[in-house]
Design a protein around this motif. Structure first.
Motif, PDB file in Angstrom:
ATOM      1  N   TYR A  10       1.036  -2.038   4.671  1.00 28.34           N
ATOM      2  CA  TYR A  10       0.331  -3.289   4.410  1.00 28.34           C
ATOM      3  C   TYR A  10       0.904  -3.924   3.151  1.00 28.34           C
ATOM      4  O   TYR A  10       1.130  -3.254   2.148  1.00 28.34           O
ATOM      5  CB  TYR A  10      -1.175  -3.035   4.225  1.00 28.34           C
ATOM      6  CG  TYR A  10      -1.797  -2.414   5.448  1.00 28.34           C
ATOM      7  CD1 TYR A  10      -2.220  -3.202   6.512  1.00 28.34           C
ATOM      8  CD2 TYR A  10      -1.910  -1.033   5.554  1.00 28.34           C
ATOM      9  CE1 TYR A  10      -2.755  -2.632   7.655  1.00 28.34           C
ATOM     10  CE2 TYR A  10      -2.452  -0.450   6.693  1.00 28.34           C
ATOM     11  CZ  TYR A  10      -2.868  -1.260   7.740  1.00 28.34           C
ATOM     12  OH  TYR A  10      -3.393  -0.691   8.861  1.00 28.34           O
ATOM     13  N   ASP A  15       0.834  -1.213   0.000  1.00 24.94           N
ATOM     14  CA  ASP A  15       0.000   0.000   0.000  1.00 24.94           C
ATOM     15  C   ASP A  15       0.867   1.262   0.000  1.00 24.94           C
ATOM     16  O   ASP A  15       2.082   1.199   0.197  1.00 24.94           O
ATOM     17  CB  ASP A  15      -0.980  -0.016   1.182  1.00 24.94           C
ATOM     18  CG  ASP A  15      -0.349   0.538   2.442  1.00 24.94           C
ATOM     19  OD1 ASP A  15       0.711   0.023   2.834  1.00 24.94           O
ATOM     20  OD2 ASP A  15      -0.913   1.487   3.030  1.00 24.94           O
ATOM     21  N   THR A  37      -4.762  -8.721   1.693  1.00 22.66           N
ATOM     22  CA  THR A  37      -4.287  -9.072   3.028  1.00 22.66           C
ATOM     23  C   THR A  37      -4.464 -10.581   3.131  1.00 22.66           C
ATOM     24  O   THR A  37      -4.945 -11.205   2.192  1.00 22.66           O
ATOM     25  CB  THR A  37      -5.124  -8.393   4.127  1.00 22.66           C
ATOM     26  OG1 THR A  37      -6.473  -8.791   3.928  1.00 22.66           O
ATOM     27  CG2 THR A  37      -4.998  -6.904   4.096  1.00 22.66           C
ATOM     28  N   GLY A  50      -5.059   0.894   3.800  1.00 18.00           N
ATOM     29  CA  GLY A  50      -4.701  -0.486   3.441  1.00 18.00           C
ATOM     30  C   GLY A  50      -5.789  -1.231   2.683  1.00 18.00           C
ATOM     31  O   GLY A  50      -5.746  -2.462   2.589  1.00 18.00           O
TER      32      GLY A  50
END
Ligand code: FAD
Length: 484
Positions: A36, A31, A82, A77
């Motif tokens: 992140y 990011d 993720t 983020g």
């Protein structure tokens, strides 16, 4: 296991636009603030809505998670993968190649653009047709209209024109099953049931992939006046805004508060050594007013209002943007604060909003709580005060590393600041969205009914939880108390 997927995705978008190697992959999976970093089997860059649809349909069939990405400038983020779905394949769909301005209609005051058009390009296209597209944020050269819509971006002209939600007439969206919804209507009145587009605005890519939009245009102002004002306190800044509203009405486009440490930081970053105010100012406000009247008349009105504010003690000192260069310098000082912080490292970013009248109380209370942790913390406070929006971003003491600061105080500062904002009925995210950074905090600030309703909407549109999983909504089990 992922190779057949990559092969099929490559067939859809072409080898040059299905990226699987380094360093490209890392660029798209990290990011903007480098906080992140996730994993993806590929970055896919479709060129048309039909390709977005084909990619999405394939991912739906094979349960591949999809993270839509625009300019990757968001700060929570939300635009990168993720590890929300361990073991599940994930791709990033970059909208960068959907970058055409389709039409500009100065009669209907509307323009149709693809989602990957940058904000700067959209503004230029409007300008070329003699119109204004008023969204204005510091990242305009990189952020894209699809990202602006998905984060419901705000910026420095919300006071006059509203945020992104108010600047759109229609959308085209690819749904999680690959279906395309063409809602590219350019109507200002359309009461035919649910306003579907509003679901996708501010959804941060969790409900659909926006591929095009109809944006509202406005007449270009004939004159713009800018001033940088020194004022005694947040209280006098609030009073000054109320005073100027009675004098200039709806013509104030920007009212941006800047604390002394924020100004010091940005001046050091820009190596701006030119004199500013004669005396140090604790609080400053960048004010911009537009007018459709003749330039000379508008400037006279603006200056007269500021003179009267000075006489009544609301203004301590004023620097008037008497040339374009002056105005540009003032705006640069305001807009580069965010990057100055990123470059310095070690700040806790709290993007809160509170009712305008409560701004002074919020700033004093939150400052006291932060300084109680360590009096050497630098109070970098600035933002779109006219909208009740403060970027309250305490910066590490000069003697502390970014890591040590974050470990010692990061979560405590965020919690304290959010608590103060909530105590005056504010919001913990004014314009930067939720992403992953603020996701779990929603459990503390939204009621069960609201969170459960949001999950019902998510499940109705995306039953397999493929679009941007792990973003915006706190975990299903935490909201419902069970996994079903
Ligand atoms: C220097 C700087 C200044 C900034 N100033 C402001 C400011 O004043 N006001 C403000 O509001 N923000 C500001 N921001 C934050 C950021 O620029 C905005 O949030 C912007 O709207 C993000 O656009 P983007 O194209 O970069 O989106 P991205 O970061 O790529 O994505 C943001 C979110 O939208 C989703 N998304 C992106 N494109 C699509 C699409 N086509 N369809 C569906 N989902 C999509 C992503 O999955 C992600 O969840 C600033 C950022 C920087 C770096």
């Amino acid at each position: 296991m992922s190779t057949p997927h990559v092969a099929r995705l490559t067939e859809i978008v072409g080898a040059a636009n299905c990226l699987t190697g380094e360093p490209e992959l890392t660029t798209y999976t990290t990011d903007y603030r480098k906080l992140y970093m996730g994993r993806a089997i590929a970055v896919v860059r479709p060129a048309h809505t039909s390709q977005v649809s084909e990619v999405m349909r394939y991912c739906d069939e094979h349960r591949i998670a999809v993270v839509p990405q625009g300019g990757n400038t968001s700060l929570q983020g939300g635009a990168v993968p993720t590890d929300a779905m361990p073991g599940q394949d994930c791709i990033v769909v970059s909208l960068t190649r959907l970058n055409k301005v389709i039409s500009v209609d100065p009669v209907n005051d509307a323009m149709v653009v693809q989602a990957g058009v940058t904000l700067a390009a959209a503004r230029e296209a409007a300008e070329a047709a003699g119109r204004l597209f008023p969204l204005r944020i510091g990242s305009e050269g990189s952020c894209q209209i699809g990202g602006n819509l998905s984060t419901n971006a705000g910026g420095t002209a919300v006071l006059r024109y509203g945020n992104m939600r108010e600047l759109v007439l229609g959308l085209e969206v690819v749904l999680p099953n690959g279906d395309v919804w063409n809602g590219l209507r350019a109507l200002r009145k359309d009461n035919t049931g649910y306003d579907l587009k509003q679901f996708f605005i501010g959804a941060e890519g969790t409900l659909g992939i926006i591929t095009a939009a109809v944006l509202k245009l406005f007449p270009k102002p004939r004159s713009t006046s800018v001033a940088l004002i020194g004022t005694a306190s947040p209280e006098s800044a609030v009073e000054l805004l109320a005073f100027l509203k009675t004098r200039l009405g709806h013509n104030i486009t920007a009212f941006e508060l800047i604390s002394a440490p924020a100004m010091k930081l940005v001046r050091e970053y820009l190596r701006d050594n030119e004199p500013l105010f004669e005396a140090e100012q604790d609080w400053m406000v960048l004010i911009e007013a537009i007018s459709h009247a003749d330039q000379a008349d508008a400037v006279e009105l603006f200056h007269a209002a500021l003179t009267d504010a000075y006489d009544s003690g609301l203004v301590k000192d004023a620097l008037l943007g008497t040339s374009e260069a002056h105005a540009r310098r003032f705006w640069q000082l305001r807009e580069e604060i965010s990057d100055a912080q990123t470059r310095t490292g070690g700040s806790v970013r709290c993007d809160i909003s509170v009712p305008l009248a409560d701004i002074p109380q919020f700033i004093h209370e939150a400052t006291a709580r932060v300084l109680a942790l360590d009096p050497a913390i630098r109070m970098v406070v600035y933002g779109h005060m006219g909208d009740g929006n403060v970027h309250f971003n305490p910066l590490r003491p000069g003697t502390m590393t970014a890591r040590a600061f974050s470990d010692a105080y990061g979560s405590r500062i965020a919690e304290q600041v959010d608590n103060v904002a909530m105590s005056v009925n504010g919001s913990i995210s004014a314009e930067h969205g939720v992403g992953v950074a603020k996701r779990d905090e929603l459990l503390n600030v939204k009621c069960e009914v609201e969170l459960q309703t949001c999950w019902h909407i998510k499940r109705a549109l995306d039953p397999k939880n493929l679009l941007n999983p792990g973003k915006v909504l706190p975990d299903f089990a935490a909201v419902f108390g069970s996994t079903k």
